[in-house]
Motif scaffolding. Structure first.
Motif, PDB file in Angstrom:
ATOM      1  N   ARG A 182     -76.899 -62.233  25.576  1.00 14.60           N
ATOM      2  CA  ARG A 182     -78.425 -61.243  24.967  1.00 14.60           C
ATOM      3  C   ARG A 182     -77.208 -59.690  24.087  1.00 14.60           C
ATOM      4  NH1 ARG A 182     -82.169 -58.510  29.339  1.00 14.60           N
ATOM      5  NH2 ARG A 182     -79.981 -57.578  29.916  1.00 14.60           N
ATOM      6  N   THR A 183     -76.789 -59.351  24.629  1.00 16.41           N
ATOM      7  CA  THR A 183     -76.108 -58.135  24.514  1.00 16.41           C
ATOM      8  C   THR A 183     -75.386 -58.660  22.359  1.00 16.41           C
ATOM      9  OG1 THR A 183     -75.570 -57.678  26.365  1.00 16.41           O
ATOM     10  CG2 THR A 183     -75.072 -57.534  24.500  1.00 16.41           C
ATOM     11  N   LEU A 184     -74.680 -59.677  22.432  1.00 17.09           N
ATOM     12  CA  LEU A 184     -74.178 -60.276  21.082  1.00 17.09           C
ATOM     13  C   LEU A 184     -75.489 -60.347  20.155  1.00 17.09           C
ATOM     14  CD1 LEU A 184     -71.508 -62.316  21.765  1.00 17.09           C
ATOM     15  CD2 LEU A 184     -71.147 -60.499  20.642  1.00 17.09           C
ATOM     16  N   GLY A 185     -76.697 -61.058  20.830  1.00 18.59           N
ATOM     17  CA  GLY A 185     -78.021 -61.348  20.360  1.00 18.59           C
ATOM     18  C   GLY A 185     -78.844 -60.502  19.374  1.00 18.59           C
ATOM     19  N   GLN A 186     -78.251 -58.837  20.272  1.00 14.73           N
ATOM     20  CA  GLN A 186     -78.723 -57.945  20.279  1.00 14.73           C
ATOM     21  C   GLN A 186     -78.040 -57.063  18.736  1.00 14.73           C
ATOM     22  OE1 GLN A 186     -79.496 -56.414  23.649  1.00 14.73           O
ATOM     23  NE2 GLN A 186     -80.663 -56.300  23.651  1.00 14.73           N
ATOM     24  N   ALA A 187     -76.704 -57.795  18.719  1.00 13.21           N
ATOM     25  CA  ALA A 187     -75.777 -57.149  17.968  1.00 13.21           C
ATOM     26  C   ALA A 187     -76.422 -58.353  16.899  1.00 13.21           C
ATOM     27  CB  ALA A 187     -74.892 -57.311  17.715  1.00 13.21           C
ATOM     28  N   GLN A 241     -70.149 -53.173  24.011  1.00 12.87           N
ATOM     29  CA  GLN A 241     -70.545 -53.611  25.358  1.00 12.87           C
ATOM     30  C   GLN A 241     -70.471 -55.166  26.071  1.00 12.87           C
ATOM     31  OE1 GLN A 241     -74.808 -52.511  25.803  1.00 12.87           O
ATOM     32  NE2 GLN A 241     -74.349 -51.149  24.560  1.00 12.87           N
ATOM     33  N   ALA A 242     -70.031 -55.958  25.141  1.00 10.68           N
ATOM     34  CA  ALA A 242     -69.857 -57.567  25.151  1.00 10.68           C
ATOM     35  C   ALA A 242     -68.501 -57.498  25.151  1.00 10.68           C
ATOM     36  CB  ALA A 242     -70.280 -58.512  23.889  1.00 10.68           C
ATOM     37  N   ARG A 243     -68.220 -56.578  24.918  1.00 10.49           N
ATOM     38  CA  ARG A 243     -66.160 -56.709  25.374  1.00 10.49           C
ATOM     39  C   ARG A 243     -66.156 -56.284  26.424  1.00 10.49           C
ATOM     40  NH1 ARG A 243     -63.080 -59.815  21.802  1.00 10.49           N
ATOM     41  NH2 ARG A 243     -63.042 -59.013  19.747  1.00 10.49           N
ATOM     42  N   GLN A 244     -66.761 -54.990  27.427  1.00 10.98           N
ATOM     43  CA  GLN A 244     -67.032 -54.616  28.362  1.00 10.98           C
ATOM     44  C   GLN A 244     -66.911 -55.369  29.351  1.00 10.98           C
ATOM     45  OE1 GLN A 244     -68.869 -51.107  28.134  1.00 10.98           O
ATOM     46  NE2 GLN A 244     -67.526 -49.913  26.975  1.00 10.98           N
ATOM     47  N   MET A 245     -67.688 -56.662  28.947  1.00 11.40           N
ATOM     48  CA  MET A 245     -68.224 -57.588  30.263  1.00 11.40           C
ATOM     49  C   MET A 245     -67.370 -59.042  30.070  1.00 11.40           C
ATOM     50  SD  MET A 245     -72.835 -57.890  28.959  1.00 11.40           S
ATOM     51  CE  MET A 245     -73.694 -56.779  28.543  1.00 11.40           C
ATOM     52  N   GLN A 246     -66.774 -58.676  28.941  1.00 17.38           N
ATOM     53  CA  GLN A 246     -65.086 -59.594  29.100  1.00 17.38           C
ATOM     54  C   GLN A 246     -64.646 -59.392  29.870  1.00 17.38           C
ATOM     55  OE1 GLN A 246     -63.454 -60.219  25.005  1.00 17.38           O
ATOM     56  NE2 GLN A 246     -63.099 -62.717  25.211  1.00 17.38           N
ATOM     57  N   ALA A 247     -64.143 -57.994  29.313  1.00 14.26           N
ATOM     58  CA  ALA A 247     -62.621 -57.789  30.498  1.00 14.26           C
ATOM     59  C   ALA A 247     -63.396 -57.783  31.988  1.00 14.26           C
ATOM     60  CB  ALA A 247     -62.417 -55.803  29.719  1.00 14.26           C
ATOM     61  N   THR A 248     -64.733 -57.358  32.311  1.00 13.79           N
ATOM     62  CA  THR A 248     -64.453 -57.136  33.802  1.00 13.79           C
ATOM     63  C   THR A 248     -65.743 -57.707  34.552  1.00 13.79           C
ATOM     64  OG1 THR A 248     -67.187 -55.908  33.246  1.00 13.79           O
ATOM     65  CG2 THR A 248     -65.134 -54.132  32.953  1.00 13.79           C
TER      66      THR A 248
END
Length: 320
Positions: A74-79, A97-104
């Motif tokens: 969804r975040t990437l869709g918003q991007a 934000q997507a990068r942060q989700m990926q890291a955590t």
């Protein structure tokens, strides 16, 4: 051994069916980019899990992983939506934000990681496109071609999975690059023709038409008109090129004819031999072969007409 009674089994089966259906509906909503509906369905699935402790251990990890992936997508869709509206600062924020989700999160799939990288490449391209579009609109064809090619190279130098995910965008950019290239080729071919460099003109027009005809593009009126102009010029320049080549061939063999017909002509005068196309007569092309003769002490022009027979490939002098 404890045997689950039918009375106890039915609620568990019903809960599993309900959660499974909700996950299926959420995935379908996600495919349609209906993010809010998908989010509601994932929430409902979590609620059903809390209401049925018997299936929590089995289904909780599944729902958690699916919802983590959904949040990322969804975040990437918003991007992607922000990019389509040229809101690049917002797109950068969503990508971060997507990068942060990926890291955590440990629930991010390989496919979603590829999607993050593809979105990053897509954003880089969108950052490059305004300058390319500006050059295109200003008819700075050479600069526009180079800038669009830089964007294409970003995709070409990416892993196959990213190239595949950006295939539609790549096709659009390639099409625009090819139109810019064809316009630049048309311009350079016209300049080459002005110098009577027919071979260069033909080469440029051939290359441009090859680009436009091999792209399998939906042909806009502008592209159709560009093709028409290229094809028209190419036909003319091929004819001129053929005539120029025949003229050179006549010049190379004409010296021997002049020596035999005009034995007193100085050898240095033969260096000025020039063949000029005059007209076409059916399958014959008529050329004038001339040079300046200084044998009489005063320069005078000597000229002989030759006919080239396109059927036999033979040259014949035309006697007056």
């Amino acid at each position: 051994i404890y045997t689950l009674s039918l009375h106890d089994a039915l609620p568990i089966w019903s809960a599993k069916t309900s959660v499974g259906l909700l996950l299926k509906q959420a995935a379908q909503a996600e495919k349609q980019n209906n993010w809010d509906n998908a989010d509601d369905l994932y929430r409902e699935a979590e609620t059903r899990l809390r209401e049925s402790a018997a299936i929590t251990a089995e289904y909780a990890p599944i729902v958690q992983k699916r919802r983590s992936g959904f949040r990322l997508r969804r975040t990437l869709g918003q991007a992607a939506e922000a990019m389509s509206k040229n809101r690049l600062d917002s797109a950068r924020s969503y990508l971060q934000q997507a990068r942060q989700m990926q890291a955590t999160s440990q629930d991010i799939s390989r496919e979603d990681s590829i999607l993050i990288d593809a979105t990053h490449v897509q954003l880089q391209i969108y950052e490059m496109l305004p300058k390319a579009k500006q050059a295109f609109e200003r008819r700075q064809w050479k600069e526009a071609t180079a800038l669009y090619q830089q964007a294409i190279s970003l995709v070409d130098n990416s892993p196959p999975e990213i190239r595949q995910s950006l295939a539609d965008l790549l096709h659009q950019i390639e099409r625009t690059r090819d139109v810019a290239f064809a316009n630049q080729a048309l311009r350079e071919a016209s300049r080459a023709a002005g110098r009577r460099d027919w071979a260069s003109a033909v080469r440029l027009e051939d290359a441009a038409l090859s680009r436009l005809n091999s792209g399998h593009y939906d042909q806009s009126p502008e592209v159709v008109e560009l093709q028409r102009r290229l094809e028209g010029q190419l036909a003319q320049h091929r004819q001129h090129s053929g005539q120029a080549n025949l003229g050179k061939a006549l010049e190379s063999r004409g010296a021997a004819y002049f020596r035999s017909s005009f034995p007193n002509i100085p050898e240095k005068d033969l260096a000025s031999l020039k063949a000029t196309f005059l007209r076409r007569e059916g399958a014959r092309q008529i050329y004038e072969l001339s040079c300046m003769d200084s044998s009489g002490g005063r320069a005078s022009k000597l000229a002989v007409l030759f006919a080239y027979d396109e059927r036999s490939g033979q040259w014949t002098p035309i006697r007056n």
